[in-house]
Design a protein around this motif. Structure first.
Motif, mmCIF file in Angstrom:
data_model
loop_
_atom_site.group_PDB
_atom_site.id
_atom_site.type_symbol
_atom_site.label_atom_id
_atom_site.label_comp_id
_atom_site.label_asym_id
_atom_site.label_seq_id
_atom_site.Cartn_x
_atom_site.Cartn_y
_atom_site.Cartn_z
ATOM 1 N N LYS A 1 34.501 82.701 72.368
ATOM 2 C CA LYS A 1 33.985 83.725 73.284
ATOM 3 C C LYS A 1 34.808 83.774 74.570
ATOM 4 O O LYS A 1 35.084 84.852 75.101
ATOM 5 C CB LYS A 1 32.511 83.455 73.595
ATOM 6 N N THR A 2 35.211 82.609 75.059
ATOM 7 C CA THR A 2 36.011 82.554 76.288
ATOM 8 C C THR A 2 37.355 83.229 76.082
ATOM 9 O O THR A 2 37.786 84.039 76.910
ATOM 10 C CB THR A 2 36.213 81.091 76.739
ATOM 11 N N ILE A 3 38.029 82.908 74.999
ATOM 12 C CA ILE A 3 39.362 83.480 74.789
ATOM 13 C C ILE A 3 39.278 84.983 74.541
ATOM 14 O O ILE A 3 40.130 85.744 75.010
ATOM 15 C CB ILE A 3 40.154 82.742 73.687
ATOM 16 N N PRO B 1 51.775 94.960 80.845
ATOM 17 C CA PRO B 1 52.127 94.583 79.479
ATOM 18 C C PRO B 1 51.662 93.163 79.168
ATOM 19 O O PRO B 1 51.598 92.300 80.041
ATOM 20 C CB PRO B 1 53.658 94.655 79.473
ATOM 21 N N ILE B 2 51.319 92.942 77.913
ATOM 22 C CA ILE B 2 50.895 91.622 77.461
ATOM 23 C C ILE B 2 52.156 90.836 77.100
ATOM 24 O O ILE B 2 52.963 91.281 76.301
ATOM 25 C CB ILE B 2 49.943 91.737 76.267
ATOM 26 N N THR B 3 52.317 89.687 77.727
ATOM 27 C CA THR B 3 53.491 88.855 77.489
ATOM 28 C C THR B 3 53.071 87.501 76.922
ATOM 29 O O THR B 3 51.905 87.108 77.026
ATOM 30 C CB THR B 3 54.261 88.617 78.800
ATOM 31 N N SER B 4 54.028 86.790 76.362
ATOM 32 C CA SER B 4 53.723 85.455 75.842
ATOM 33 C C SER B 4 53.303 84.525 76.975
ATOM 34 O O SER B 4 52.432 83.676 76.787
ATOM 35 C CB SER B 4 54.914 84.888 75.072
ATOM 36 N N ASP B 5 53.887 84.682 78.156
ATOM 37 C CA ASP B 5 53.485 83.844 79.298
ATOM 38 C C ASP B 5 52.011 84.048 79.634
ATOM 39 O O ASP B 5 51.286 83.090 79.886
ATOM 40 C CB ASP B 5 54.330 84.155 80.532
ATOM 41 N N LYS B 6 51.566 85.303 79.626
ATOM 42 C CA LYS B 6 50.153 85.585 79.905
ATOM 43 C C LYS B 6 49.268 84.985 78.820
ATOM 44 O O LYS B 6 48.210 84.421 79.107
ATOM 45 C CB LYS B 6 49.908 87.090 80.000
ATOM 46 N N LEU B 7 49.684 85.100 77.562
ATOM 47 C CA LEU B 7 48.889 84.553 76.471
ATOM 48 C C LEU B 7 48.805 83.035 76.551
ATOM 49 O O LEU B 7 47.727 82.452 76.393
ATOM 50 C CB LEU B 7 49.455 84.990 75.123
ATOM 51 N N PHE B 8 49.929 82.378 76.798
ATOM 52 C CA PHE B 8 49.897 80.917 76.932
ATOM 53 C C PHE B 8 49.032 80.495 78.119
ATOM 54 O O PHE B 8 48.321 79.497 78.053
ATOM 55 C CB PHE B 8 51.303 80.336 77.062
ATOM 56 N N ARG B 9 49.068 81.254 79.207
ATOM 57 C CA ARG B 9 48.267 80.926 80.384
ATOM 58 C C ARG B 9 46.774 80.973 80.062
ATOM 59 O O ARG B 9 46.021 80.078 80.432
ATOM 60 C CB ARG B 9 48.616 81.857 81.541
ATOM 61 N N ILE B 10 46.326 82.023 79.363
ATOM 62 C CA ILE B 10 44.894 82.097 79.061
ATOM 63 C C ILE B 10 44.478 81.091 77.986
ATOM 64 O O ILE B 10 43.327 80.705 77.922
ATOM 65 C CB ILE B 10 44.437 83.525 78.685
ATOM 66 N N MET B 11 45.428 80.638 77.198
ATOM 67 C CA MET B 11 45.105 79.612 76.192
ATOM 68 C C MET B 11 44.883 78.244 76.843
ATOM 69 O O MET B 11 44.447 77.310 76.190
ATOM 70 C CB MET B 11 46.209 79.519 75.147
ATOM 71 N N GLN B 12 45.165 78.140 78.129
ATOM 72 C CA GLN B 12 44.965 76.877 78.832
ATOM 73 C C GLN B 12 43.737 76.901 79.743
ATOM 74 O O GLN B 12 43.539 76.017 80.566
ATOM 75 C CB GLN B 12 46.231 76.520 79.607
ATOM 76 N N VAL B 13 42.873 77.913 79.552
ATOM 77 C CA VAL B 13 41.627 78.027 80.311
ATOM 78 C C VAL B 13 40.577 77.128 79.658
ATOM 79 O O VAL B 13 40.487 77.036 78.436
ATOM 80 C CB VAL B 13 41.157 79.500 80.323
#
Length: 93
Positions: free
Chosen positions: A41-43, A53-65
């Protein structure tokens, strides 16, 4: 699976996507299994809040929440089949 205006995301945790709660007896007290639905639910919430734009940096950042990233996280992988992009971040113990 999360639909965004420019594509789809599949979010995988330790339980099937259609499960909305984890049976404590089945999880046998395993905190990772017990938190799987909360992590999903969080992700999904974080993905829906992403700005383009959605970038890999943004995706990796939210995967560390928290609680997505936790003491039992070993690695995070992001894949984009349409482009062939594949990247894994392995966490040190």
């Amino acid at each position: 699976t999360v639909s965004l205006s420019d594509g789809m995301f599949t979010v995988i945790t330790n339980v099937d996507p259609h499960i909305d709660s984890v049976d404590a007896e089945w999880a046998a007290g395993d905190p990772l299994l017990l938190s799987a639905v909360d992590r999903r639910k969080t992700i999904i919430s974080e993905l829906n809040a992403l700005e383009h734009p959605i970038t890999s940096d943004k995706l990796f950042r939210i995967m560390q929440v928290d609680p997505v990233y936790n003491s039992q996280t070993i690695y995070t992988t992001i894949m984009c089949p349409s482009t062939g992009y594949y990247s894994t971040l392995v966490y040190d113990e």
